[in-house]
Design a protein around this motif. Structure first.
Motif, PDB file in Angstrom:
ATOM      1  N   UNK A 136       0.868  -1.428  -0.079  1.00 15.92           N
ATOM      2  CA  UNK A 136      -0.025   0.021   0.102  1.00 15.92           C
ATOM      3  C   UNK A 136       0.802   1.209   0.059  1.00 15.92           C
ATOM      4  N   UNK A 137       0.294   2.318  -0.387  1.00 16.94           N
ATOM      5  CA  UNK A 137       1.255   3.698  -0.393  1.00 16.94           C
ATOM      6  C   UNK A 137       1.709   3.888   1.108  1.00 16.94           C
ATOM      7  N   UNK A 138       2.674   4.135   1.225  1.00 21.51           N
ATOM      8  CA  UNK A 138       3.403   4.350   2.540  1.00 21.51           C
ATOM      9  C   UNK A 138       3.860   2.791   3.240  1.00 21.51           C
ATOM     10  N   UNK A 139       3.380   1.571   2.429  1.00 19.94           N
ATOM     11  CA  UNK A 139       3.931   0.722   2.860  1.00 19.94           C
ATOM     12  C   UNK A 139       2.857  -0.179   3.503  1.00 19.94           C
ATOM     13  N   UNK A 140       3.048  -1.588   3.762  1.00 20.35           N
ATOM     14  CA  UNK A 140       1.927  -2.234   4.477  1.00 20.35           C
ATOM     15  C   UNK A 140       1.262  -3.255   3.460  1.00 20.35           C
ATOM     16  N   UNK A 154      -2.045 -11.948   2.830  1.00 26.70           N
ATOM     17  CA  UNK A 154      -0.837 -11.466   1.964  1.00 26.70           C
ATOM     18  C   UNK A 154       0.467 -11.813   2.508  1.00 26.70           C
ATOM     19  N   UNK A 155       1.234 -12.359   1.734  1.00 23.82           N
ATOM     20  CA  UNK A 155       2.578 -12.541   2.311  1.00 23.82           C
ATOM     21  C   UNK A 155       3.754 -11.732   1.327  1.00 23.82           C
ATOM     22  N   UNK A 156       4.525 -11.243   1.931  1.00 22.43           N
ATOM     23  CA  UNK A 156       5.595 -10.430   1.230  1.00 22.43           C
ATOM     24  C   UNK A 156       6.801 -11.043   0.836  1.00 22.43           C
ATOM     25  N   UNK A 157       7.106 -10.761  -0.514  1.00 20.25           N
ATOM     26  CA  UNK A 157       8.181 -11.621  -1.250  1.00 20.25           C
ATOM     27  C   UNK A 157       9.114 -10.273  -1.247  1.00 20.25           C
ATOM     28  N   UNK A 163       3.737  -8.488  -2.747  1.00 20.53           N
ATOM     29  CA  UNK A 163       3.048  -9.112  -1.757  1.00 20.53           C
ATOM     30  C   UNK A 163       2.396 -10.238  -2.775  1.00 20.53           C
ATOM     31  N   UNK A 164       2.073 -11.419  -2.265  1.00 19.03           N
ATOM     32  CA  UNK A 164       0.823 -12.396  -3.094  1.00 19.03           C
ATOM     33  C   UNK A 164      -0.008 -12.776  -2.265  1.00 19.03           C
ATOM     34  N   UNK A 165      -1.146 -13.331  -3.005  1.00 19.68           N
ATOM     35  CA  UNK A 165      -2.328 -13.309  -2.091  1.00 19.68           C
ATOM     36  C   UNK A 165      -2.605 -14.703  -1.884  1.00 19.68           C
ATOM     37  N   UNK A 166      -3.115 -15.152  -0.548  1.00 16.62           N
ATOM     38  CA  UNK A 166      -3.437 -16.610  -0.155  1.00 16.62           C
ATOM     39  C   UNK A 166      -4.491 -16.543   0.607  1.00 16.62           C
TER      40      UNK A 166
END
Ligand code: NOJ
Length: 532
Positions: A136-140, A154-157, A163-166
């Motif tokens: 997201x804008x500003x991170x997260x 979401x998990x960050x790569x 991020x990818x969705x699960x």
């Protein structure tokens, strides 16, 4: 193969869900397998089953016990490998049984070569097989979606900074169903298995596939009104799932699959947690899925008024639903209904109620034995959902099938992967087979009566409910069959049944050949009367 000209084979069928890891182990490794299932097909045929649903047997790292697939076209060696499936199908078809697989394509395993390539090569052709988003804008996190199993969806790569969705575990990345290449891949997977002899699929999370293309935040539900569907982590139940699941575009995917299935005379039954009967019926039409499970009974405690209203509304909305009280994701019915002998009687009463409704009636392994929840000692949880919320653990429904008294319960000669569950000798198939008053025999009689009376009953689709019945009494009529059930805890005068009683949950001597009469229904007694 062409579409059958007369009634499709699944009309009024009896389905049986085999949770493969816990049904029958054949090689002593403590894990159920396909040769084990093959060795029990005689049992299923004798019970009165028409179609067996096998939970996923494909190559998998087993982070979710097979619902995380890393090769859609091969049978996992732990389940016996490809040849074991060929033998199972040949033997099942020889016995007149149909076999459906489990189509798990909302997500793959993170070990699937598609996901490995998507992660390793962000500019490559597989990236778009999954759903990647910038922070997201500003991170997260890209949005507020949560995983069914707890934590963010979401998990960050770190490699790509996306991020990818699960919607389930991080090891179960969601496929991108807006990508036509994913659609084509799954078409080819279905064709592969239907061509090899599977008779259809239970479609896992059938209404999850498509996400809103803009992935907006889901609104929060009003405080104190958690999502009605259990079997999910607490944070998932706080959101109103308007953008992540049940998007209308999913019908197009189902319609596409339906055309393929019909070319093979195959059956598609959806796992759709839609409790509104009209909304559920929209998934199940001549152009979409052949059937969907109706999940209005899988979570509930014993509540006769609610049960009665819910089943009537669902059966009125669609003549094609699949009736279930239990599966591998929910606590076993006798435990939900108060436990002990009363819990078992209540579960049987609902089986009779379900059994004559238009549609497919389903058993989950062990329901024919009246099994309550298996007991899992502390520290032995195997279900990923147990980590998010131990009260929702699905292990209680997954302990080994009790075939015979003694160590391993006839399930395995080794150490079972889940504890045996605290079963007694009376829970086992071997003991119940010798007792004409057992749950096993009641179920076998029920299924036999159902088959014979529905086959001969004229106008078997018509369904009428008696409105004037006493509060705890449910009475319905379908063609020449009347079903009457006392859902209450005091005796009730039996309604006029017009025809001889051909099934009585409390009297093993009543059969189609030796009908009975009845004047009073004991608590939870269920009877079926039918025109000769
Ligand atoms: C529904 C299956 O029944 C459940 O066991 C599984 O964890 C999820 N779908 C994810 O595939």
């Amino acid at each position: 193969m062409t579409k059958a000209a007369s009634k499709p084979w699944w009309t009024d069928a009896v389905g049986y869900q085999v949770y493969v890891p816990s049904f029958q182990d054949s090689d002593g490794d403590g894990w159920g397998d396909l040769p084990g299932v093959t060795s029990r097909l005689g049992y299923l045929a004798d019970l009165g089953v028409d179609v067996v649903w096998l939970t996923p047997f494909f190559v998998s790292p087993m982070r979710d016990h097979g619902y995380d697939i890393s090769d859609y076209r091969r049978v996992d060696p732990r389940f016996g490998g490809d040849a074991a499936l060929d033998r199972l199908l040949a033997e099942a078809h020889h016995r007149g049984l149909k076999v459906i697989g489990d189509l798990v394509v909302n997500h793959s395993s993170d070990q699937h070569p598609w996901f490995q390539a998507a992660r390793d090569d962000p500019g490559g052709p597989f990236r778009d097989y999954y759903l990647w988003r910038d922070p997201a804008p500003g991170g997260g996190l890209p949005n507020n979606w949560s995983s069914v199993f707890g934590g963010p969806a979401w998990t960050f790569d770190a490699r790509s900074g996306q991020y990818y969705l699960h919607l389930f575990l991080p090891e179960q990345p969601d496929l991108n169903w807006h990508n036509p290449r994913v659609v084509d891949e799954v078409d080819a997977i279905m064709e592969h298995w239907l061509g090899r002899g599977l008779d259809g699929f239970r479609v896992d999370t059938a209404a999850f596939l498509m996400k809103h293309p803009e992935l907006p935040d889901n609104p929060a539900l009003p405080p104190g009104e958690p999502h009605p569907v259990l079997g999910a982590a607490p944070e998932w139940r706080l959101l109103d799932h308007v953008y992540d699941i049940h998007q209308p575009e999913v019908h197009q995917i189902h319609a596409r699959w339906r055309r393929r299935a019909d070319r093979h005379d195959a059956f598609l039954v959806g796992e759709i947690y839609e409790l509104d009967p009209e909304a559920l019926a929209a998934f199940v039409t001549e152009e979409r899925l052949h059937s969907s499970f109706y999940f209005g009974l899988v979570d509930s405690a014993w509540d006769p008024a609610r049960i009665r209203t819910a089943l009537r509304a669902a059966a009125t909305a669609s003549p094609r639903l699949s009736w279930v009280q239990a599966n591998h994701d929910r606590p076993r019915p006798p435990s939900r209904y108060g436990g002990g002998a009363t819990g078992v009687r209540r579960a049987m009463a609902l089986h009779v109620l379900d059994a004559f409704l238009p549609g497919v009636t389903w058993l989950y392994q062990g329901e024919e034995l009246g099994l309550a929840n298996g007991v899992i000692p502390r520290g032995r949880a195997a279900d990923p959902l147990a980590a998010a919320d131990p009260t929702q653990s699905r292990d209680v429904a997954r302990t080994p099938m009790p075939w015979a008294p003694g160590p391993g319960l006839g399930f395995t000669t080794g150490e079972p992967w889940l504890p045996e569950g605290g079963r007694t000798g009376a829970d086992t198939v071997a003991v119940q087979r010798d007792d004409p008053a057992s749950s096993f025999h009641a179920m076998r009689r029920l299924l036999a009566a159902r088959k014979r009376v529905l086959a001969r009953s004229p106008a078997a689709q018509g369904l009428t409910w008696r409105d004037d019945a006493a509060d705890d009494l449910v009475v319905y009529r379908r063609g020449g069959v009347t079903v009457a059930i006392n859902l209450g805890d005091t005796p009730i005068a039996a309604p006029p049944l017009d025809h001889p009683v051909v099934f009585d949950s409390d009297d093993p001597s009543v059969t189609l050949d030796r009908p009975g009469t009845i004047t009073t229904l004991a608590p939870y007694q269920a009877v079926v009367a039918a025109a000769p």
